[in-house]
Design an enzyme around this catalytic site. Structure first.
Site: not given
Length: 360
Positions: A166, A168, A197, A199, A223, A249, A272, A299, A319
């Site tokens: 994974k 970002k 991801d 975010n 994600e 998460e 998470d 997460h 993860e």
């Protein structure tokens, strides 16, 4: 010793800033080291439950320590019965709300409660919960990467057997995201799952556009493309996306997941443990995921998550972002790209010399 015989004597929380193997850069900044709060729930029976939470920023360490220890003083003398304790804390914080530091503190305490119960029973948590430790497929979790500069690290992940990587996104424009994804896909090959991801860095329209642009590179999931609280935005992106959407998460406690599932916010979910209500919250969310046939991943908190995914009916991916390695007596060990839960309870024991070194 019966696992029902534990009574809380005291709670201790300690703040550390632990070094990590590589910085984690996302769309909003860089995490150079891991600010963690280590939690110890001491019982009258001589068993101490351990857990840790990730504070995200050093400035939250002091309030988290104070909050956990203050809650702990009120818990002294109470039996460790996690569902009962969660109901009591829910009532206590109902008007204040779960989100934020309160939710993190409560979830961290819950994890320590269950760790103590597992130790008292002489069982791994996965066994205590009715399952058994087993290898859980894992992916290696990176921040923003450069396909050339980070090629060595990415190849080492593959050498460890990771079947997923994974990275970002959102650290630039759509062209940069495509450059990075294209480069990483070429490096890891077609058979490794590649996730990205964002975010929460995009609005729905931009997310839809970028996902479409990245579709040729066979992403396993996208994600958190939009703000976590924008459930309708997530549902809109999911409806238009050729790639599965992953989120969760930053959804708080089982109620948050129930609301997200009801509106169809994502194809996959990834609680998470520090935000979903610890072990107690996770179990309730796993039931929701099974009922809705939604694959469920983890997460952070790989050590504890390996136990939880072992008893999760729709377990998907674990993860690996190894934040606590520097302060653990027995850090996680990846074997053939998988992690197997180990130890009694959560299997967490502190390296006290390291804790002293990194104590804030």
């Amino acid at each position: 010793m019966s696992q029902t015989s534990l009574t809380i004597r005291s709670v201790r929380a300690r703040a550390v800033v632990a070094p990590i193997s590589r910085p984690v850069k996302n769309a909003f900044g860089v995490i150079e080291a891991a600010p963690l709060v280590l939690i110890d729930v001491v019982t009258d029976q001589g068993v101490t439950g351990h857990s840790y939470i990730f504070a995200y920023a050093p400035l939250t360490l002091k309030p988290l320590v104070l909050m956990i220890e203050e809650i702990g003083r009120d818990l002294a003398g109470k039996a460790i019965a996690p569902f009962d304790l969660m109901a009591a804390m829910d009532a206590r914080f109902r008007l204040l709300g779960w989100q934020g530091l309160v939710g993190m503190a409560v979830s961290g305490l819950d994890m320590a409660f269950w760790d103590a119960l597992g130790q008292a029973a002489g069982q791994p948590l996965a066994t205590l919960l009715g399952g058994s430790p087993r290898p859980i497929r894992a992916y290696d979790s990176y921040g923003v990467v450069d396909p050339k500069a980070d090629a060595g690290d990415l190849k080492r992940s593959l050498d460890q057997g990771f079947a997923g990587i994974k990275i970002k996104g959102g650290d630039g424009d759509a062209a940069n995201d495509e450059r990075v994804v294209k480069g990483v896909r070429k490096l890891i090959g077609p058979d490794i799952a590649l996730m990205i991801d964002f975010n929460q860095s995009l609005d729905p329209a931009e997310a839809i556009s970028r996902i479409e642009r990245l579709a040729p590179y066979d992403l396993h999931w996208v994600e958190e493309p939009v703000a976590q609280e924008n459930l309708l935005g997530h549902a809109r992106v999911r409806e238009m996306s050729p790639t599965p959407i992953q989120a969760g998460e930053n959804w708080w406690f089982p109620r948050g997941f129930a609301e997200a599932i009801a509106v169809g916010a994502s194809d996959f979910i990834m609680p998470d443990l520090m935000k979903c209500g610890g072990v107690t919250g996770w179990l309730r969310i796993a039931g929701q995921a099974e009922a809705a046939s939604i694959p469920m991943s983890s997460h952070l908190f790989a050590e504890a998550s390996a136990h939880m995914l072992a008893v999760t009916p729709t377990a998907h991916w674990l993860e690996v972002l190894d934040l606590a390695r520097a302060v653990l007596a027995e850090p996680i060990r990846i074997v053939d790209g998988a992690l197997t839960a180990r130890g009694l309870g959560l299997g967490l024991n502190w390296d006290e010399a390291a804790v002293k070194k990194y104590l804030v």
